[in-house]
Scaffold this active site. Sequence first.
Site, PDB file in Angstrom:
ATOM      1  N   GLU A 296      34.127   8.954  56.013  1.00  0.00           N
ATOM      2  CA  GLU A 296      34.088   8.802  57.463  1.00  0.00           C
ATOM      3  C   GLU A 296      32.884   7.960  57.870  1.00  0.00           C
ATOM      4  O   GLU A 296      31.756   8.439  57.853  1.00  0.00           O
ATOM      5  CB  GLU A 296      34.059  10.161  58.154  1.00  0.00           C
ATOM      6  CG  GLU A 296      33.126  11.192  57.527  1.00  0.00           C
ATOM      7  CD  GLU A 296      32.890  12.388  58.443  1.00  0.00           C
ATOM      8  OE1 GLU A 296      33.680  12.591  59.377  1.00  0.00           O
ATOM      9  OE2 GLU A 296      31.897  13.093  58.222  1.00  0.00           O
TER      10      GLU A 296
ATOM     11  N   SER B 244      38.479   7.217  63.409  1.00  0.00           N
ATOM     12  CA  SER B 244      39.315   6.687  64.499  1.00  0.00           C
ATOM     13  C   SER B 244      40.620   6.081  63.992  1.00  0.00           C
ATOM     14  O   SER B 244      41.016   4.985  64.376  1.00  0.00           O
ATOM     15  CB  SER B 244      38.539   5.655  65.324  1.00  0.00           C
ATOM     16  OG  SER B 244      37.448   6.270  65.970  1.00  0.00           O
TER      17      SER B 244
ATOM     18  N   GLU C 265      29.529  15.713  61.819  1.00  0.00           N
ATOM     19  CA  GLU C 265      29.054  16.521  62.947  1.00  0.00           C
ATOM     20  C   GLU C 265      28.321  17.760  62.460  1.00  0.00           C
ATOM     21  O   GLU C 265      27.328  18.187  63.058  1.00  0.00           O
ATOM     22  CB  GLU C 265      30.245  16.898  63.837  1.00  0.00           C
ATOM     23  CG  GLU C 265      30.836  15.687  64.545  1.00  0.00           C
ATOM     24  CD  GLU C 265      32.271  15.882  65.009  1.00  0.00           C
ATOM     25  OE1 GLU C 265      32.835  14.929  65.571  1.00  0.00           O
ATOM     26  OE2 GLU C 265      32.829  16.986  64.794  1.00  0.00           O
TER      27      GLU C 265
ATOM     28  N   LYS D 105      38.867  20.149  65.613  1.00  0.00           N
ATOM     29  CA  LYS D 105      37.499  20.353  66.112  1.00  0.00           C
ATOM     30  C   LYS D 105      37.470  21.498  67.135  1.00  0.00           C
ATOM     31  O   LYS D 105      38.244  22.454  67.011  1.00  0.00           O
ATOM     32  CB  LYS D 105      36.937  19.039  66.662  1.00  0.00           C
ATOM     33  CG  LYS D 105      36.992  17.911  65.626  1.00  0.00           C
ATOM     34  CD  LYS D 105      36.252  16.661  66.058  1.00  0.00           C
ATOM     35  CE  LYS D 105      36.363  15.594  64.986  1.00  0.00           C
ATOM     36  NZ  LYS D 105      35.576  14.375  65.323  1.00  0.00           N
TER      37      LYS D 105
ATOM     38  N   GLY E  26      35.186   8.883  66.966  1.00  0.00           N
ATOM     39  CA  GLY E  26      35.190   9.163  68.392  1.00  0.00           C
ATOM     40  C   GLY E  26      34.674   8.024  69.249  1.00  0.00           C
ATOM     41  O   GLY E  26      34.472   8.179  70.457  1.00  0.00           O
TER      42      GLY E  26
ATOM     43  N   HIS F 239      31.368  17.573  57.183  1.00  0.00           N
ATOM     44  CA  HIS F 239      31.698  16.630  58.253  1.00  0.00           C
ATOM     45  C   HIS F 239      30.408  16.129  58.900  1.00  0.00           C
ATOM     46  O   HIS F 239      29.432  16.870  59.016  1.00  0.00           O
ATOM     47  CB  HIS F 239      32.593  17.303  59.298  1.00  0.00           C
ATOM     48  CG  HIS F 239      33.218  16.358  60.262  1.00  0.00           C
ATOM     49  ND1 HIS F 239      32.519  15.820  61.331  1.00  0.00           N
ATOM     50  CD2 HIS F 239      34.466  15.824  60.325  1.00  0.00           C
ATOM     51  CE1 HIS F 239      33.315  15.018  62.003  1.00  0.00           C
ATOM     52  NE2 HIS F 239      34.500  14.998  61.420  1.00  0.00           N
TER      53      HIS F 239
ATOM     54  N   ASN G 282      42.073  17.387  62.032  1.00  0.00           N
ATOM     55  CA  ASN G 282      40.885  18.182  62.350  1.00  0.00           C
ATOM     56  C   ASN G 282      40.821  18.341  63.865  1.00  0.00           C
ATOM     57  O   ASN G 282      40.452  17.414  64.582  1.00  0.00           O
ATOM     58  CB  ASN G 282      39.632  17.483  61.823  1.00  0.00           C
ATOM     59  CG  ASN G 282      38.363  18.211  62.193  1.00  0.00           C
ATOM     60  OD1 ASN G 282      38.378  19.364  62.605  1.00  0.00           O
ATOM     61  ND2 ASN G 282      37.228  17.530  62.030  1.00  0.00           N
TER      62      ASN G 282
END
Length: 255
Positions: free
Chosen positions: A170, A216, A100, A11, A176, A98, A9
């Site tokens: 996730e 991660s 985010e 992003k 991150g 996701h 991904n």
Amino acid sequence: MRQKIVAGNWKMNKTLDEALALASEVSNMVKDEVNTDVQVILAPSFISLTAVGKLIEGQKRLALAAQNCHHKTSGAYTGEVSVDMLKSIGVSFVIIGHSERRMYFNETNEQLAEKTNLLLQNNIRPIFCCGESLEQREKGIHIDFVKQQLTESLFHLDTNQLQKVVIAYEPIWAIGTGKTASTEQAQEMHEVIRKHIASKYGEAAAAEVSILYGGSCNPTNAPELFACKDVDGGLIGGASLKSRDFVSIVKSFSE
């Protein structure tokens, strides 16, 4: 045998030229170095999808994914991208839900159910993301929270439809941040997810669903994570932007 998958991904990173360079590097490395049947997926930004798709076309181990789609078929949704549009350029997978997107764009489980339906109707496989925050984990509600995400977005599907969905767990607290769930934590939640699917669809159906780890993951921890019984690969963020790191993760299945 469940499909092994490593998805990158990218992003909101990489210009068109940079995306093509990265895709070319990954493509060549996969062709030369990967001798397992792992499915490798590249998810560049919308502007690079067509070009990257043409670059990897015909390579059996490589597939193209979009990072999102809209939950309606068409209309006055300025700046959005429909499933039909993605289908027209050969996208095989779409990442949905996701953390985010949920956090910054307030995506709901109901909207994700709509996205799932549209994707499956168009023979595109959803990569459905689920996961908990650090606060939810510390409160001990993380398992129920993830189960609710799955139930409200996927459990209206029939068995055949559900088996086309790839699930990516996730832990939000490990995205991150440099933190990674321990192998025990990753396996525990992957097992919870598989058992929750089995409670609705039966153990045989649940055993066929690929569940990826998405927090991660890097070349150092990938072999140990991927060795877990219920971990079938990874949804890779930062490490997917470096061709050598990404392909090293892909090769974790054979090393």
